[in-house]
Scaffold this active site. Structure first.
Site, PDB file in Angstrom:
ATOM      1  N   ASP A 103       0.853  -1.194   0.000  1.00 44.27           N
ATOM      2  CA  ASP A 103       0.000   0.000   0.000  1.00 44.27           C
ATOM      3  C   ASP A 103       0.894   1.252   0.000  1.00 44.27           C
ATOM      4  O   ASP A 103       1.779   1.373  -0.849  1.00 44.27           O
ATOM      5  CB  ASP A 103      -0.968  -0.080   1.198  1.00 44.27           C
ATOM      6  N   TYR A 152     -12.531   8.130  -2.109  1.00 46.71           N
ATOM      7  CA  TYR A 152     -11.960   8.369  -0.789  1.00 46.71           C
ATOM      8  C   TYR A 152     -10.707   9.243  -0.838  1.00 46.71           C
ATOM      9  O   TYR A 152     -10.491  10.084   0.045  1.00 46.71           O
ATOM     10  CB  TYR A 152     -11.696   7.044  -0.056  1.00 46.71           C
ATOM     11  N   TYR A 233      -1.926  11.152   1.662  1.00 49.80           N
ATOM     12  CA  TYR A 233      -2.822  11.393   0.531  1.00 49.80           C
ATOM     13  C   TYR A 233      -2.874  12.882   0.176  1.00 49.80           C
ATOM     14  O   TYR A 233      -3.015  13.235  -0.990  1.00 49.80           O
ATOM     15  CB  TYR A 233      -4.235  10.915   0.865  1.00 49.80           C
ATOM     16  N   HIS A 298      -7.081  -6.672  -0.603  1.00 49.84           N
ATOM     17  CA  HIS A 298      -6.034  -5.657  -0.494  1.00 49.84           C
ATOM     18  C   HIS A 298      -5.049  -5.928   0.638  1.00 49.84           C
ATOM     19  O   HIS A 298      -3.848  -5.730   0.480  1.00 49.84           O
ATOM     20  CB  HIS A 298      -6.680  -4.279  -0.303  1.00 49.84           C
TER      21      HIS A 298
END
Length: 319
Positions: A103, A152, A233, A298
């Site tokens: 990730d 998201y 992010y 995931h």
């Protein structure tokens, strides 16, 4: 509480204090976690790799767990995180280490290989393929164009907004919701009929995730909050701006890539073509193997601990 006989340390790196968990002796294998996770996500792999003659080291990345979380969004660029990792490798007394990422940990591992390939012996990356910089479009703009404002990652851009939303649902609920997500579809944080649903929903844990595991994650996020992790992010477009000089640079370390066929990242528009039709190999010329695990989602390193551990070991043991 981790119950695995891990050694825990706090190490000063790059102006912050970083928590690491480790086990074993020998060549170092550095494990980098994603969102919303911790070093603990690698508990199975640490034990497996340590038992086979390696020193497994897993930090809480900047902003997570028992590692410092600077308050400014600007403190979470790829240059800060890669700087942390280089300082950590140096503090461990190593010139080069094996790296395993998942990730956001995979994204940071790609960037470590891009910026400091001299520090990496070989890389096993999981769930997130290399994303070459597109000089024509910023990453968040691309996602917004594809999926709209409720995706998201787009929702995460507004400072403080999702932290308030998550607080309303409670940390245990948020951890269960993310870690049990097993769909190939993108996550949408709509106010109605979105990913989070109702805080009264009962979430059944899969066999590979226990209430004790959730407690470990929840206790740490209860102290640190989610802001540090979400700030990664919030730097996507900033990273795009800062990394302009590396446009077109290839990844020049040996790589193995693993992904589940039910992983949401595998189903982002264009990703499967990129992985399987030659462009991935062009950008990562020493890509040696791509493994697609059937029926896996995931959080594959926790869902398929033995298989992932074996895949990592088989690759790094060649070097």
């Amino acid at each position: 509480m981790d119950g695995g006989g891990f050694k825990h340390s706090i190490i000063p790196v790059n102006g912050i204090n970083m928590h690491i968990a480790e086990k074993g002796e020998g060549s170092i294998v550095l494990f980098l976690h994603g969102f919303p996770e911790l070093w603990y996500s690698w508990r199975h792999q640490i034990n497996f790799i340590a038992a086979r003659g390696y020193r497994a080291v897993a930090p809480d990345l900047r902003g997570y767990g028992d590692t410092d979380a600077p308050p400014d969004i600007d403190s979470y660029t790829i240059f800060h995180i890669v700087g942390d990792l280089v300082a950590l490798i140096n503090s461990l007394g190593q010139d080069k280490v094996f790296v395993v990422g998942h990730d956001w940990g995979a994204t940071m591992a790609w960037n470590l290989c891009l910026l400091r390939p001299d520090k990496v012996r070989a890389l096993v990356n999981i769930s997130v393929p290399y994303t070459p910089r597109d000089p024509a479009r910023r990453p968040v703009d691309s996602l917004r164009a594809l999926y709209g404002d409720d995706h998201y990652i787009c929702r995460f851009q507004e400072p403080g907004e999702q932290e308030v939303v998550f607080a309303g649902f409670g940390i245990r609920f948020i951890m269960k919701k993310f870690l049990t997500y097993h769909e190939p579809a993108p996550i949408f944080l709509r106010e109605v009929n979105g990913f989070l649903g109702s805080p009264n929903e009962e979430i059944i844990l899969p066999s590979w995730l226990s209430e004790d595991d959730i407690s470990y994650f929840a206790n740490k996020f209860d102290k640190s909050g989610f802001t540090g992790g979400i700030n990664y992010y919030r730097n996507l477009n900033r990273n795009w701006e800062l990394s302009a000089p590396w446009t077109g640079v290839k990844i020049t370390v040996p790589v193995k890539f693993i992904i589940g066929d039910l992983d949401l990242t595998y189903h982002i528009h264009g990703v499967q073509d990129y992985i399987h039709k030659g462009r991935f190999k062009q950008d990562v010329p020493f890509l040696q193997e791509v493994v697609v695990m059937k029926g896996a989602g995931h959080f594959i390193n926790q869902e398929r601990p033995i298989e992932i551990s074996q895949q990592i070991y088989e690759f790094i043991d060649k070097f």
